[in-house]
Design an enzyme around this catalytic site. Sequence first.
Site: not given
Length: 477
Positions: A256-257
């Site tokens: 997700k980063r």
Amino acid sequence: MAQKVRTRMAPSPTGEYHVGHIATLLKNYAWAKHNGGDFILRIEDTDQVRKVDGAVEKILSVIKGYGLDWDEGPEKGGPYGPYVQSERLEIYKEAAQLLLDNDKAYYCFATAEELTELRDKQRAEKLPPKYDGRYRDYPKEEALKRVAAGEPYVIRLKVPKDVTVTFTDLLRGDISVESSNVDDQVLMKSDGFPTYHLAVIVDDHAMGITHVLRGEEWISSTPKHVLIYKAFGWEPPIYAHIPVFLNPDGKGKMSKRKGTVSAQSFLDAGYLPEALLNFFMILGWAHPEQKEILSLDEYIKYFDPKDISSKSVVFDVNKLQWINGVYIRNLTDAELLNRLKPFIPADCSLDQAEAILPLIKERLVTLSDFEPQTAFFYRAINIDKEILTKRSTPEIVQGQLDDTSKALNDLEIWSEEKIEESVRALQQEKDWKTKQYFMMLRYAVSGSAATPPLFSMISVLGKKLVLERLSAARAIL
């Protein structure tokens, strides 16, 4: 007779379903169908702490949204139900009791504080954190008394000492681990729920699962699973551990980063489900003829998990966009319009969208591109004087706008052909610089330098709106 191939996917309702999960589900589905077998969906909700309300429904919805389905599982039932782990607790308790009765497992009364102290001590001594087996040989009679007295406990697997645990991975061959490196795994937690490790083995065995295709992060757990199978006296399934996706920049596991990883978010962004599946098909696997565009049926025909690359592959967004564009252009205009409906803004009528669509179809990468590429057809535009008069002067552009307005206003038939004929004749008659004039005209009627073909666009915009915009452009000079 050969055993019927049965594969499964067992999502946990602890959050958004990852694109990697869909890619793995696709492989399990395809291998079952390749062999005329069954694909089972099971919900693994034993982690009650992390369970998210509504997550099960979302998972089922997104799987269907990708055009996939299951033969047995939630909403369908089947001969091995229930297919939700929290509804199978008695089955796990009976399984754990069987291991206790056969001295393959034991009660452990170590408190959380004791285990924390143990781990801290091991870390201080630079040892890997591991349960020390303090209750492994605890007298059974004493253990049963403490259980009867209501003392909290867990049930742990009694891992055999000094044995080599070997399993075969279809991608990597034989993998061996010494049992001294395997912890006495917790099988039943103090809350009465099984751990993943017990539940997955009990369920896979009960449901006749023959092949387990899962992420490579589970390789380290597989020796535990093999030992649990052996403790029960059951035959393990065939394993294939699939490499993770790497971030689009090739650095590290997709997370997700570095951008969205939610399976639903790709559908919401306007990627076609069949294009996404096609993309997942060719990530780490190749068609015998090296084809990059292939249907689900064709994938099922040729797919074999042993042909998956054991190397992690980059989640190449550019490749996904190219594939999606191919699928968009392979749709008929009517099919594409139907797919576009959720992406057509409220201020664009369906009739308008239908008229606009042929002009932008070749330019669409995702369905969500429709609004930014077409907004000028149905929303007010802003004209910048400097851009309007670029490569010319306000006086010349003013004359161009006046003459163009008159020529278009005089047209009795408003068609792409007649518009082009009139405008080109005017440009040649006035000897205006071709590039400057047509760029100016495009900008004056659309407010943009990048649009569909000029004369098609003018035709679809309509005579009234085009004349209004030419007048408004002239007014700023």
